[in-house]
Design a protein around this motif. Structure first.
Motif, PDB file in Angstrom:
ATOM      1  N   ALA A 186      11.780   0.657 -11.768  1.00 29.11           N
ATOM      2  CA  ALA A 186      11.222  -0.682 -11.976  1.00 29.11           C
ATOM      3  C   ALA A 186      12.088  -1.753 -11.329  1.00 29.11           C
ATOM      4  N   ASN A 187      13.388  -1.665 -11.555  1.00 29.10           N
ATOM      5  CA  ASN A 187      14.286  -2.673 -10.994  1.00 29.10           C
ATOM      6  C   ASN A 187      14.408  -2.547  -9.476  1.00 29.10           C
ATOM      7  N   GLY A 188      14.295  -1.316  -8.949  1.00 31.97           N
ATOM      8  CA  GLY A 188      14.288  -1.156  -7.505  1.00 31.97           C
ATOM      9  C   GLY A 188      13.080  -1.814  -6.864  1.00 31.97           C
ATOM     10  N   LEU A 189      11.906  -1.652  -7.491  1.00 36.56           N
ATOM     11  CA  LEU A 189      10.695  -2.291  -6.980  1.00 36.56           C
ATOM     12  C   LEU A 189      10.780  -3.812  -7.120  1.00 36.56           C
ATOM     13  N   ILE A 190      11.396  -4.283  -8.194  1.00 42.61           N
ATOM     14  CA  ILE A 190      11.595  -5.718  -8.363  1.00 42.61           C
ATOM     15  C   ILE A 190      12.493  -6.267  -7.254  1.00 42.61           C
ATOM     16  N   GLY A 191      13.562  -5.524  -6.941  1.00 46.71           N
ATOM     17  CA  GLY A 191      14.452  -5.946  -5.858  1.00 46.71           C
ATOM     18  C   GLY A 191      13.740  -5.982  -4.520  1.00 46.71           C
ATOM     19  N   LEU A 192      12.895  -4.985  -4.257  1.00 48.44           N
ATOM     20  CA  LEU A 192      12.136  -4.952  -3.005  1.00 48.44           C
ATOM     21  C   LEU A 192      11.189  -6.141  -2.910  1.00 48.44           C
ATOM     22  N   SER A 193      10.450  -6.395  -3.982  1.00 52.17           N
ATOM     23  CA  SER A 193       9.510  -7.514  -3.971  1.00 52.17           C
ATOM     24  C   SER A 193      10.241  -8.846  -3.848  1.00 52.17           C
ATOM     25  N   GLY A 194      11.387  -8.972  -4.516  1.00 51.52           N
ATOM     26  CA  GLY A 194      12.161 -10.207  -4.403  1.00 51.52           C
ATOM     27  C   GLY A 194      12.686 -10.436  -2.997  1.00 51.52           C
ATOM     28  N   ALA A 195      13.113  -9.355  -2.344  1.00 55.92           N
ATOM     29  CA  ALA A 195      13.593  -9.476  -0.961  1.00 55.92           C
ATOM     30  C   ALA A 195      12.478  -9.908  -0.020  1.00 55.92           C
ATOM     31  N   LEU A 196      11.294  -9.307  -0.187  1.00 58.80           N
ATOM     32  CA  LEU A 196      10.153  -9.678   0.655  1.00 58.80           C
ATOM     33  C   LEU A 196       9.729 -11.121   0.400  1.00 58.80           C
ATOM     34  N   GLN A 197       9.743 -11.537  -0.866  1.00 60.41           N
ATOM     35  CA  GLN A 197       9.342 -12.901  -1.184  1.00 60.41           C
ATOM     36  C   GLN A 197      10.316 -13.912  -0.592  1.00 60.41           C
ATOM     37  N   SER A 198      11.609 -13.643  -0.707  1.00 58.42           N
ATOM     38  CA  SER A 198      12.603 -14.568  -0.166  1.00 58.42           C
ATOM     39  C   SER A 198      12.513 -14.655   1.351  1.00 58.42           C
ATOM     40  N   GLN A 199      12.200 -13.536   2.009  1.00 57.88           N
ATOM     41  CA  GLN A 199      12.028 -13.570   3.454  1.00 57.88           C
ATOM     42  C   GLN A 199      10.748 -14.298   3.855  1.00 57.88           C
ATOM     43  N   SER A 200       9.726 -14.204   3.006  1.00 56.76           N
ATOM     44  CA  SER A 200       8.460 -14.846   3.308  1.00 56.76           C
ATOM     45  C   SER A 200       8.549 -16.365   3.198  1.00 56.76           C
ATOM     46  N   ILE A 201       9.196 -16.866   2.145  1.00 56.94           N
ATOM     47  CA  ILE A 201       9.284 -18.318   1.931  1.00 56.94           C
ATOM     48  C   ILE A 201      10.579 -18.902   2.483  1.00 56.94           C
ATOM     49  N   LEU A 204       0.822  -1.208   0.000  1.00 57.36           N
ATOM     50  CA  LEU A 204       0.000   0.000   0.000  1.00 57.36           C
ATOM     51  C   LEU A 204       0.858   1.261   0.000  1.00 57.36           C
ATOM     52  N   VAL A 205       1.905   1.261   0.816  1.00 49.68           N
ATOM     53  CA  VAL A 205       2.806   2.422   0.871  1.00 49.68           C
ATOM     54  C   VAL A 205       3.497   2.633  -0.473  1.00 49.68           C
ATOM     55  N   VAL A 206       3.970   1.543  -1.072  1.00 57.03           N
ATOM     56  CA  VAL A 206       4.646   1.642  -2.370  1.00 57.03           C
ATOM     57  C   VAL A 206       3.684   2.137  -3.440  1.00 57.03           C
ATOM     58  N   ILE A 207       2.456   1.620  -3.446  1.00 55.78           N
ATOM     59  CA  ILE A 207       1.454   2.048  -4.428  1.00 55.78           C
ATOM     60  C   ILE A 207       1.202   3.547  -4.322  1.00 55.78           C
ATOM     61  N   LEU A 208       0.999   4.037  -3.106  1.00 52.44           N
ATOM     62  CA  LEU A 208       0.738   5.466  -2.905  1.00 52.44           C
ATOM     63  C   LEU A 208       1.924   6.317  -3.341  1.00 52.44           C
ATOM     64  N   LEU A 209       3.140   5.861  -3.032  1.00 46.74           N
ATOM     65  CA  LEU A 209       4.329   6.617  -3.425  1.00 46.74           C
ATOM     66  C   LEU A 209       4.502   6.653  -4.944  1.00 46.74           C
ATOM     67  N   VAL A 210       4.263   5.515  -5.591  1.00 50.21           N
ATOM     68  CA  VAL A 210       4.424   5.451  -7.044  1.00 50.21           C
ATOM     69  C   VAL A 210       3.361   6.310  -7.738  1.00 50.21           C
ATOM     70  N   VAL A 239      -0.550  -5.135  -8.873  1.00 51.35           N
ATOM     71  CA  VAL A 239      -0.464  -5.780  -7.561  1.00 51.35           C
ATOM     72  C   VAL A 239      -1.500  -6.892  -7.437  1.00 51.35           C
ATOM     73  N   ILE A 240      -2.748  -6.595  -7.810  1.00 51.65           N
ATOM     74  CA  ILE A 240      -3.805  -7.599  -7.721  1.00 51.65           C
ATOM     75  C   ILE A 240      -3.525  -8.759  -8.673  1.00 51.65           C
ATOM     76  N   GLY A 241      -2.992  -8.450  -9.854  1.00 52.52           N
ATOM     77  CA  GLY A 241      -2.651  -9.506 -10.801  1.00 52.52           C
ATOM     78  C   GLY A 241      -1.599 -10.453 -10.257  1.00 52.52           C
ATOM     79  N   SER A 242      -0.608  -9.913  -9.538  1.00 46.27           N
ATOM     80  CA  SER A 242       0.428 -10.763  -8.951  1.00 46.27           C
ATOM     81  C   SER A 242      -0.149 -11.677  -7.883  1.00 46.27           C
ATOM     82  N   VAL A 243      -1.093 -11.147  -7.091  1.00 50.37           N
ATOM     83  CA  VAL A 243      -1.740 -11.973  -6.064  1.00 50.37           C
ATOM     84  C   VAL A 243      -2.554 -13.093  -6.713  1.00 50.37           C
ATOM     85  N   LEU A 244      -3.333 -12.745  -7.734  1.00 48.22           N
ATOM     86  CA  LEU A 244      -4.135 -13.755  -8.427  1.00 48.22           C
ATOM     87  C   LEU A 244      -3.269 -14.821  -9.070  1.00 48.22           C
TER      88      LEU A 244
END
Length: 220
Positions: A114-129, A68-74, A162-167
């Motif tokens: 774009a690549n910064g957001l990809i890095g952020l999402s990849g970091a969160l995903q790796s920490q999650s799994i 949500l924070v990233v969406i609002l900032l972007v 974001v919703i597409g990635s969740v789906l």
């Protein structure tokens, strides 16, 4: 050429990622277990939460807040002067160049974001799994979101991604857990991704044909 540049960049970064994996303490080359304390564990410790179900809720909640924070900032950024230049460059670079705007600079800034957001999402995903794998990346989510919501505005486009990635993740998890392809479900992951992309790309074409048929019937 944009397509060639993308292929060269992805090929080079694939090797760089493998080198980074091999430089870890465990020396693994294709995947890496995440043994350090994650942001989700920190939140659990702070709130004093225990249990597997609670862990899933914490992961969902923290991920939702960050998204949500990233969406609002972007969304805010794309309404600034630089953001508008990036949007215009994506729509019509020749017109932007004629307006004395540095197209190369706006492209670089857009790619950096774009690549910064990809890095952020990849970091969160790796920490999650709790591990990182070289084959986790996928761009199907953007296509799914665009098919559902279309390209109406900047805010709609960002939210749809974001919703597409969740789906997309829900569909993949459903295929694996329900064993739709039997014992081969986990081995047919790439086939599942290709099937999702094919169906997603076919939906707009089917909608257009149905709309055209309605117009023809109305004209008759």
């Amino acid at each position: 050429h944009p397509v060639l540049a993308g292929i060269i960049t992805m090929s080079g970064l694939y090797s760089i990622n493998l080198v980074c994996y091999s430089l870890t303490d465990k020396g693994q080359t294709t995947n890496l277990s995440y043994g350090k304390v994650t942001i989700f564990e920190k939140v659990k410790e702070t709130l004093g939460i225990r249990g597997m179900f609670e862990t899933s809720m914490v992961k969902a909640g923290v991920s939702f807040i960050i998204a949500l924070v990233v969406i609002l900032l972007v969304i805010w950024f794309f309404k600034t002067h630089l953001g508008l230049c990036i949007r215009a460059t994506g729509d019509n670079p020749d017109m932007v160049r004629a307006s004395s705007i540095n197209v190369d600079r706006t492209k670089i800034v857009g790619l950096m974001m774009a690549n910064g957001l990809i890095g952020l999402s990849g970091a969160l995903q790796s920490q999650s799994i709790s591990y990182a794998d070289i084959s986790l990346q996928n761009g199907t989510a953007v296509i799914i979101g665009e098919v559902i919501f279309g390209k109406r505005s900047v805010a709609t486009g960002i939210v749809s991604a974001v919703i597409g990635s969740v789906l997309y993740k829900i569909i993949v998890a459903f295929v694996i857990r329900q064993q739709l392809f039997g014992d081969m479900s986990s081995n047919l992951m790439k086939f599942t991704c290709a099937l999702i992309v094919a169906i997603t790309l076919a939906v707009p074409a089917i909608k257009e044909r149905m709309a055209a048929r309605k117009i023809r019937k109305g004209a008759m």
